[in-house]
Design a protein around this motif. Structure first.
Motif, PDB file in Angstrom:
ATOM      1  N   HIS A 241     -53.683 -25.647  -3.517  1.00 50.90           N
ATOM      2  CA  HIS A 241     -54.539 -26.784  -2.906  1.00 50.90           C
ATOM      3  C   HIS A 241     -55.052 -27.803  -3.689  1.00 50.90           C
ATOM      4  O   HIS A 241     -55.981 -28.471  -3.443  1.00 50.90           O
ATOM      5  CB  HIS A 241     -55.638 -25.887  -2.004  1.00 50.90           C
ATOM      6  N   CYS A 251     -52.326 -30.289   5.167  1.00 45.59           N
ATOM      7  CA  CYS A 251     -52.092 -28.907   4.776  1.00 45.59           C
ATOM      8  C   CYS A 251     -52.928 -28.139   5.795  1.00 45.59           C
ATOM      9  O   CYS A 251     -53.823 -28.577   6.303  1.00 45.59           O
ATOM     10  CB  CYS A 251     -52.547 -28.878   3.353  1.00 45.59           C
ATOM     11  N   CYS A 253     -55.215 -26.218   5.100  1.00 47.73           N
ATOM     12  CA  CYS A 253     -56.601 -26.113   4.413  1.00 47.73           C
ATOM     13  C   CYS A 253     -57.564 -27.306   4.992  1.00 47.73           C
ATOM     14  O   CYS A 253     -58.401 -27.324   4.886  1.00 47.73           O
ATOM     15  CB  CYS A 253     -56.504 -26.137   3.228  1.00 47.73           C
ATOM     16  N   CYS A 258     -52.027 -31.486  -0.335  1.00 48.26           N
ATOM     17  CA  CYS A 258     -52.083 -30.520  -1.658  1.00 48.26           C
ATOM     18  C   CYS A 258     -50.701 -30.137  -2.219  1.00 48.26           C
ATOM     19  O   CYS A 258     -49.668 -30.133  -1.418  1.00 48.26           O
ATOM     20  CB  CYS A 258     -52.536 -28.998  -0.781  1.00 48.26           C
TER      21      CYS A 258
END
Ligand SMILES: [Zn+2]
Length: 383
Positions: A241, A251, A253, A258
């Motif tokens: 990440h 992403c 996240c 990332c």
């Protein structure tokens, strides 16, 4: 209460001598005494105890230089066993190791319905049970079970916090295994376990290495000054990440661009699938068949991998970066692109001291690492 297994070496000297024989065996009593501060008499007494407890065996080996052939000592591989369970996104490896840390059995079961973690765990139990039955093992002979997952964990609590590619979260995985087998259980992130596997089995002299596991996502395990680096959260090394392109794709996240969304096997599948719907395996076959469009995607992926590795080299200056995971299947199509980017982007001082290699344990680094963890943490020695 845990099963009372027979792996109790309460005496520290005894434990030390066992570990030395494990590491150096087959070795004679004389060589053992020469390599330690223990007297011949102490070695002789302790070896006698270890042999009596079935931890150590005598073996005749080598040629004599005249006179009788010397007796060597080695650890008993069948004194105990351990299971390494590597839960991947589409399959689970279930591997039985003996006490010499050699693979005795390796079975792979597919994950057909990954959204149902209960079913996946149940299938793992069934496979473990069938191996125990097939090998006619007694639970008392099992030192412990190591479990690796592709995600964030709470190691102390034995909880899988989040594995995006499995869509599992807050799963009390150690408790499930404990309830079923009542054995010592270790949970570790798959890349961390793999880093330990590489360090312990392939590069024992490397004190600073980073294992980069590239599959559906990217995970990393960092060996820093000879030890696994965990950080405050226990989840250090999430290089997957680091952001390498803020205008890149979203992403899971929450960030954009990332490393893992631009350099993983998922990225390859997404890129190729813009024009045709191929599986990962089909894509890799296409590359071998010379499909230029596919090869271009792989080359670009290699360059993106190289950007991330440059960041790792610049920030940690490891002596070794080991690339493992499914991506190793296409190493010939990515290696020169990786190296091109690293040569271009990594700082010379750090680059000069680093090497980039593909995993020699290939897809078994994680299970080897788990076996090493169980052996070192769960063989109960006096503290
Ligand atoms: Zn991310």
């Amino acid at each position: 209460m845990e099963v009372k297994n027979s792996f109790l070496i309460r005496d520290l000297n005894l434990a030390n001598i066992y570990k030395l024989i494990h590491k150096l065996g087959p070795i004679s009593r004389k060589d053992l005494a020469d390599k330690t501060d223990y007297s011949s008499a102490t070695i002789s007494n302790h070896v006698k105890t270890l042999i009596k407890q079935d931890f150590v065996l005598e073996t005749k080996k080598g040629t004599s230089t005249g006179g009788r052939r010397p007796v060597y000592l080695k650890t008993n591989p069948e004194k105990g066993y351990m299971f390494s369970i590597d839960i991947e996104v589409n399959q689970v490896k279930i591997v039985l190791f003996n006490l010499d840390l050699k693979i005795v059995m390796k079975n792979i079961i597919p994950i057909t319905n990954k959204s149902n973690s209960e079913e996946v765990i149940d299938n793992i139990f069934k496979e473990i049970d069938s191996i125990i039955a097939e090998r006619d093992l007694n639970v008392q002979e099992i030192l412990g079970i190591g479990i690796a997952v592709p995600g964030l964990i709470d190691k102390e609590e034995g909880v899988l916090k989040f594995a995006p590619n499995l869509t599992w979260s807050d799963l009390k995985i150690c408790e499930l295994f404990k309830n079923k087998y009542n054995l010592p259980i270790i949970l570790e992130n798959e890349a961390n376990a793999a880093a330990i596997g590489e360090k312990d089995f392939v590069y024992p002299d490397s004190n600073n290495l980073v294992y980069v596991s590239i599959n559906e996502g990217i995970g990393c395990g960092v060996i820093f000054n000879n030890e696994l680096y965990k950080g405050a959260s226990g989840n250090a090394g999430e290089f997957g990440h680091i952001i390498i392109d803020r205008s890149g794709p979203k992403c899971h996240c929450g960030n954009n661009g990332c490393w893992e969304s631009l350099a993983s096997e998922n990225y390859i599948v997404e890129q190729v699938s813009e024009n045709n719907n191929l599986t990962k395996k089909e894509i890799y076959h296409q590359a071998q068949a010379g499909n230029e469009e596919v090869i271009n995607v792989l080359n670009r992926t290699g360059q993106n991998i190289g950007v991330g590795i440059s960041n790792i080299i610049n920030s940690l200056s490891p002596e070794l970066v080991i690339i493992g995971g499914g991506i190793t299947a296409i190493k010939d199509y990515i290696f020169s692109d990786i190296m091109m980017m690293v040569e271009e982007e990594a700082l010379e001082v750090s680059y000069d001291k680093s090497e980039i290699k593909f995993s020699e344990l290939e897809n078994l680094a994680t299970v080897y690492g788990l076996a090493s963890l169980i052996f070192n943490e769960k063989l109960v020695f006096s503290k």
